[in-house]
Enzyme design. Structure first.
Site, short mmCIF file in Angstrom:
data_model
loop_
_atom_site.label_atom_id
_atom_site.label_comp_id
_atom_site.label_asym_id
_atom_site.label_seq_id
_atom_site.Cartn_x
_atom_site.Cartn_y
_atom_site.Cartn_z
CE LYS A 189 -0.15 -2.35 0.29
NZ LYS A 189 -1.64 -2.37 0.23
C1 LIG Z 1 0.13 -1.73 -5.33
C2 LIG Z 1 -0.28 -0.62 -4.42
N1 LIG Z 1 0.13 0.62 -4.69
C3 LIG Z 1 -0.20 1.65 -3.90
C4 LIG Z 1 -0.98 1.48 -2.77
C5 LIG Z 1 -1.38 2.68 -1.97
O1 LIG Z 1 -0.89 2.65 -0.66
P1 LIG Z 1 -1.66 3.43 0.51
O2 LIG Z 1 -2.91 2.70 0.81
O3 LIG Z 1 -0.66 3.38 1.65
O4 LIG Z 1 -1.88 4.83 0.05
C6 LIG Z 1 -1.41 0.20 -2.44
C7 LIG Z 1 -2.20 -0.08 -1.23
O5 LIG Z 1 -3.31 0.19 -1.00
C8 LIG Z 1 -1.07 -0.88 -3.29
O6 LIG Z 1 -1.50 -2.12 -3.03
#
Ligand SMILES: Cc1ncc(COP(=O)(O)O)c(C=O)c1O
Length: 388
Positions: A189
């Site tokens: 990210k």
């Molecule tokens: C649009 C979106 N929502 C939610 C997530 C979930 O985040 P995490 O991987 O920190 O659980 C991600 C990333 O993987 C994402 O790109």
């Protein structure tokens, strides 16, 4: 010139960790408190300030943040939540964790974010929330989506996993554009805490609910106890929550990275501007920037307009063979076998389907230098027979 297959692999994204980040994390290990300490509070305060939100509540992942946000929005069995089909499945999964029903709406092909008209068509008396995604770092159409939510008497929620630092009409994503906004700090990210997430909100009651949700639904706050406290050890579980805490190690890294978020995003925007120029004139649809806001440029998704055999799949294979870590974001959520088995399909989602057939994300991250970006652009141009 053919792509150089011996060049080092260039991922589509990777974290940029500095010596300052390393020192911040190492310092935690010299401290007796490595979870639920001052760094977590400092990270939450600094993030809230940067996003101009009244409250920020950290979670152990972006998915946990989405889960908490949907819980604090009161989503439960029988409730529908409108989400874009074009997103990481975690967005819709959060609705399902609570027994709610995701209802997939199409994206606007110009922005790749939820199309307000598609949302209007998907509203029913059971709609409890609209959960928009700032796809690739582009702020959603917040004003029309807020108006739709207000008319329908439901909440507007945002998944801004891609968009820390983006703005919409002068206001940061995560301020009060939505009732609550969830962020992710996983390693690909715009900023990272290794794993982690955050929910921002203007409302103290929602923030309190989010905090309680991440510790099993427990509280020791004397003002909130349901029974008289028998002593200083006492706490209560008042609803079923989870252990979604963010450790001090993660918080220290997140706080340190947050200080460089603007610099990271500025570099992302410069790289995107380079691609805009270097790829102009090719049979590609390039991502655009919003006229009334700042794009966080989490991804640089191009759409390949040529038919087979010179289509997206061929470009994907050629770039991967050249060590360029392109990726496809995302397999539309209704296409996953788990969702298909529930009866979901791509019917009524033509823009998402077309995008998915053509899409390819080029590498874009602040650890890339100009030569990396030139290497990518040259390989794409070579694929289409244009000179480097
Ligand atoms: C649009 C979106 N929502 C939610 C997530 C979930 O985040 P995490 O991987 O920190 O659980 C991600 C990333 O993987 C994402 O790109």
């Amino acid at each position: 010139m053919p792509p150089d297959a011996s060049a080092p692999f260039l991922p589509y994204s990777r974290p940029l960790v500095s010596e300052e980040d390393v020192a911040a994390v190492a310092e935690v290990l010299r401290d007796p408190i490595i979870s639920q300490g001052a760094r977590l509070e400092a990270f939450e305060r600094a993030f809230a300030e940067k996003m101009r939100a009244a409250h920020a509540v950290a979670f152990s992942s972006g998915t946990a943040a989405l889960h908490g946000m949907c819980f604090a929005a009161g989503i439960g069995p029988g409730d529908e939540v409108i989400v874009p089909a074009l997103t990481f499945a975690g967005t819709a999964n959060a609705v399902r964790y609570l027994g709610g029903t995701p209802v997939f709406a199409d994206v606007d092909p110009a922005t790749l974010c939820l199309d307000p008209e598609a949302v209007r068509a998907a509203l029913t008396p059971r709609t409890r929330a609209i959960l928009t995604v700032d796809f690739a770092g582009r702020p959603s159409a917040y004003a029309p989506l807020r108006a739709l939510a207000a008319d329908a008497g439901c909440l507007l929620l945002a998944d801004a996993a891609h968009a820390p630092g983006a703005t919409y009409r002068g206001r940061p994503v995560g301020s009060d554009l939505a009732a609550m906004t969830a962020f992710s700090f996983n390693p690909v990210k715009n900023m990272t805490s290794a794993e982690g997430g955050m929910v921002t909100t203007a409302e103290a009651a929602r923030a309190a609910r989010l905090r309680q949700f991440r510790v099993h639904g427990m509280t020791r706050d004397p003002d909130r106890l349901e029974a008289p406290s028998p002593g200083g050890w006492y706490y209560e579980q008042q609803f079923l929550g989870f252990n979604y805490k963010l450790s001090e190690l993660h918080a220290a890294l997140g706080l340190s990275q947050l200080r460089r978020l603007e610099a990271f995003n500025a570099r992302r925007r410069r790289l995107a501007a380079f691609y805009d120029k270097a790829l102009a004139g090719l049979p590609l649809r390039l991502p655009t920037a919003p006229p009334d806001g700042l794009h966080a440029r989490h991804l640089y998704p191009v759409q390949v307009l040529t038919p087979p055999p010179r289509h997206r799949d061929a470009l994907f294979a050629e770039l991967r063979a050249a060590g360029i870590g392109v990726q496809v974001h995302y397999i539309p959520v209704p296409m996953h076998p788990d969702y298909r088995r529930m009866g979901y399909s791509m019917a009524g989602l033509p823009h998402t389907a077309q995008y998915y057939a053509r899409a390819l994300s080029l590498p874009l991250h602040p650890a890339m230098n100009d030569a990396d970006a030139e290497r990518v652009a040259a390989a794409v141009r070579a694929f289409f027979g244009a000179s480097g």
